[in-house]
Design a protein around this motif. Sequence first.
Motif, PDB file in Angstrom:
ATOM      1  N   THR A   1      25.527  37.217  43.541  1.00  0.00           N
ATOM      2  CA  THR A   1      25.268  35.860  44.024  1.00  0.00           C
ATOM      3  C   THR A   1      25.517  34.884  42.883  1.00  0.00           C
ATOM      4  N   MET A   2      26.401  33.924  43.114  1.00  0.00           N
ATOM      5  CA  MET A   2      26.683  32.915  42.104  1.00  0.00           C
ATOM      6  C   MET A   2      25.823  31.690  42.374  1.00  0.00           C
ATOM      7  N   GLU A   3      24.897  31.455  41.496  1.00  0.00           N
ATOM      8  CA  GLU A   3      24.001  30.315  41.653  1.00  0.00           C
ATOM      9  C   GLU A   3      24.762  29.018  41.390  1.00  0.00           C
ATOM     10  N   HIS A   4      24.421  27.981  42.131  1.00  0.00           N
ATOM     11  CA  HIS A   4      25.109  26.676  42.038  1.00  0.00           C
ATOM     12  C   HIS A   4      26.606  26.835  42.276  1.00  0.00           C
ATOM     13  N   GLU A   5      26.935  27.529  43.330  1.00  0.00           N
ATOM     14  CA  GLU A   5      28.346  27.795  43.609  1.00  0.00           C
ATOM     15  C   GLU A   5      29.126  26.515  43.851  1.00  0.00           C
ATOM     16  N   ASN A   6      28.550  25.575  44.560  1.00  0.00           N
ATOM     17  CA  ASN A   6      29.263  24.325  44.860  1.00  0.00           C
ATOM     18  C   ASN A   6      29.453  23.445  43.633  1.00  0.00           C
ATOM     19  N   ASP A   7      28.711  23.714  42.575  1.00  0.00           N
ATOM     20  CA  ASP A   7      28.845  22.943  41.335  1.00  0.00           C
ATOM     21  C   ASP A   7      29.680  23.664  40.283  1.00  0.00           C
ATOM     22  N   THR A   8      30.069  24.862  40.580  1.00  0.00           N
ATOM     23  CA  THR A   8      30.894  25.629  39.638  1.00  0.00           C
ATOM     24  C   THR A   8      32.353  25.357  39.977  1.00  0.00           C
ATOM     25  N   LEU A   9      32.903  24.308  39.379  1.00  0.00           N
ATOM     26  CA  LEU A   9      34.201  23.775  39.777  1.00  0.00           C
ATOM     27  C   LEU A   9      35.249  24.012  38.697  1.00  0.00           C
ATOM     28  N   CYS A  10      36.494  23.893  39.144  1.00  0.00           N
ATOM     29  CA  CYS A  10      37.629  23.998  38.219  1.00  0.00           C
ATOM     30  C   CYS A  10      37.757  22.707  37.414  1.00  0.00           C
ATOM     31  N   ALA A  11      38.027  22.849  36.142  1.00  0.00           N
ATOM     32  CA  ALA A  11      38.333  21.690  35.299  1.00  0.00           C
ATOM     33  C   ALA A  11      39.837  21.498  35.164  1.00  0.00           C
ATOM     34  N   TYR A  12      40.601  22.567  35.255  1.00  0.00           N
ATOM     35  CA  TYR A  12      42.060  22.555  35.183  1.00  0.00           C
ATOM     36  C   TYR A  12      42.596  23.480  36.285  1.00  0.00           C
ATOM     37  N   PRO A  13      43.729  23.150  36.868  1.00  0.00           N
ATOM     38  CA  PRO A  13      44.483  21.880  36.789  1.00  0.00           C
ATOM     39  C   PRO A  13      43.764  20.758  37.528  1.00  0.00           C
ATOM     40  N   ASP A  14      44.245  19.551  37.330  1.00  0.00           N
ATOM     41  CA  ASP A  14      43.565  18.383  37.883  1.00  0.00           C
ATOM     42  C   ASP A  14      43.554  18.374  39.405  1.00  0.00           C
ATOM     43  N   VAL A  15      44.546  18.971  40.019  1.00  0.00           N
ATOM     44  CA  VAL A  15      44.606  18.937  41.486  1.00  0.00           C
ATOM     45  C   VAL A  15      43.510  19.797  42.118  1.00  0.00           C
ATOM     46  N   TRP A  16      42.909  20.679  41.318  1.00  0.00           N
ATOM     47  CA  TRP A  16      41.864  21.558  41.836  1.00  0.00           C
ATOM     48  C   TRP A  16      40.510  21.274  41.199  1.00  0.00           C
ATOM     49  N   ASN A  17      40.347  20.094  40.630  1.00  0.00           N
ATOM     50  CA  ASN A  17      39.100  19.834  39.911  1.00  0.00           C
ATOM     51  C   ASN A  17      37.885  19.687  40.820  1.00  0.00           C
ATOM     52  N   LYS A  18      38.089  19.676  42.098  1.00  0.00           N
ATOM     53  CA  LYS A  18      36.970  19.624  43.031  1.00  0.00           C
ATOM     54  C   LYS A  18      36.818  20.923  43.809  1.00  0.00           C
ATOM     55  N   SER A  19      37.543  21.952  43.375  1.00  0.00           N
ATOM     56  CA  SER A  19      37.486  23.241  44.055  1.00  0.00           C
ATOM     57  C   SER A  19      36.565  24.188  43.304  1.00  0.00           C
ATOM     58  N   SER A  20      35.848  25.006  44.040  1.00  0.00           N
ATOM     59  CA  SER A  20      35.003  26.021  43.427  1.00  0.00           C
ATOM     60  C   SER A  20      35.878  27.121  42.856  1.00  0.00           C
ATOM     61  N   ILE A  21      35.436  27.701  41.758  1.00  0.00           N
ATOM     62  CA  ILE A  21      36.236  28.758  41.142  1.00  0.00           C
ATOM     63  C   ILE A  21      36.304  29.985  42.054  1.00  0.00           C
ATOM     64  N   LYS A  22      35.399  30.059  42.978  1.00  0.00           N
ATOM     65  CA  LYS A  22      35.381  31.208  43.888  1.00  0.00           C
ATOM     66  C   LYS A  22      36.401  31.056  45.012  1.00  0.00           C
ATOM     67  N   THR A  23      36.742  29.814  45.330  1.00  0.00           N
ATOM     68  CA  THR A  23      37.660  29.562  46.449  1.00  0.00           C
ATOM     69  C   THR A  23      38.929  28.823  46.031  1.00  0.00           C
ATOM     70  N   ALA A  24      39.154  28.609  44.757  1.00  0.00           N
ATOM     71  CA  ALA A  24      40.355  27.902  44.295  1.00  0.00           C
ATOM     72  C   ALA A  24      41.599  28.669  44.710  1.00  0.00           C
ATOM     73  N   PRO A  25      42.655  27.950  45.175  1.00  0.00           N
ATOM     74  CA  PRO A  25      43.855  28.630  45.696  1.00  0.00           C
ATOM     75  C   PRO A  25      44.763  29.163  44.585  1.00  0.00           C
ATOM     76  N   ILE A  26      44.267  30.126  43.847  1.00  0.00           N
ATOM     77  CA  ILE A  26      45.106  30.779  42.831  1.00  0.00           C
ATOM     78  C   ILE A  26      45.999  31.790  43.530  1.00  0.00           C
ATOM     79  N   GLN A  27      47.295  31.607  43.446  1.00  0.00           N
ATOM     80  CA  GLN A  27      48.242  32.447  44.154  1.00  0.00           C
ATOM     81  C   GLN A  27      48.530  33.723  43.365  1.00  0.00           C
TER      82      GLN A  27
END
Length: 353
Positions: free
Chosen positions: A184-210
């Motif tokens: 369980t990742m606590e504060h999941e909605n606040d654990t966001l990407c800092a880079y790249p800028d287009v994903w800075n509002k995405s969670s690291i758990k759901t970021a679209p890394i291809q």
Amino acid sequence: MKIPWLMIWIGALFSNPVTCEESAKNYSSIPTSLSKNVTKLYLSNNNITLNDTDKKVLQLFINLTELYLNENAITVLHNNTFCNLSELTILDISSNYISTIEQAAFKGLNQLSILYLNHNKISQLDSDTITSLKKLMILSLQDNLLKYFDVKASFKLITLNGNPWNCSCGLLSLQKWLNASNVTMEHENDTLCAYPDVWNKSSIKTAPIQKADCDSRRGSIAITTPSTSAILTSSLNSSNNNIRSSPPLGKTWVFLLGVLVFVLSTSLLIFIAIKFPLWYVYLISYNHRRLKEYEPEMFDKEFTTDLSTFPSISNTNEQDSIAVFEQTHTFVLDEDGFIEDKYIDDPGLTEEV
């Protein structure tokens, strides 16, 4: 009946944890006067750095189950810092200045289940350092400087928010682990990407890394690597061939000997000039003087004859005695252009009285 109750009371007394509270005492090191039988040790809000002396003192607390070193001045966790605390279950070293954690820093913590590393300056954490903690259930890495983190452990709870995560191929393994495991990742909605800028509002758990893009990049790297190595190998071989084909060096020792002699002689001259300056004082004091040109009067004086040196003649007057010098030394220009010196033919000096 009193004896069993007494035994029960004594057993309860020794079974209760012994707590030692030494917080906010401005300690710069762990005090050696503390009881070594304590099971809970609170040393928060001091200036402890966990240096070599602190490591030796900590090894004496073999009964510790909880250790609180939060809000101190710790910057580095060295290897085997807690190696003798085999009963420790909770370790809190949050709110320090930790930037480096060596790989064997947590060696010996076989019972550790809760580890607080939040609010530090950790930018890199080796996965083997955490994986070695077999019974770890809760890990807090909040508010650090982590961009990537590769871990393969079975946690129950992990806190990762407050880090400058780089949601690129380097974070793909962490994302897979978060989605595949039961953690369980606590504060999941606040654990966001800092880079790249287009994903800075995405969670690291759901970021679209291809994954396909990462695989293609790895393939291109794998293809270019042999060619690069081949180029390096060929360049090394060519350089070796050049070295082998180059003519042998001459007698360099002769050149070195000449340089050595020149340096020694120059140093000797400088030494002599400093220690014995008289020889060049005379050299410097010499002034070139131009020869004086004699005036015509001086030549007249040289050719003036002192008449008193001649023998006196009777019946003569001083005024009538006159010495006459005739110029017989003449130069006549001959017809062929050469000068004829008649001084050779008619030498002599005529004196009239």
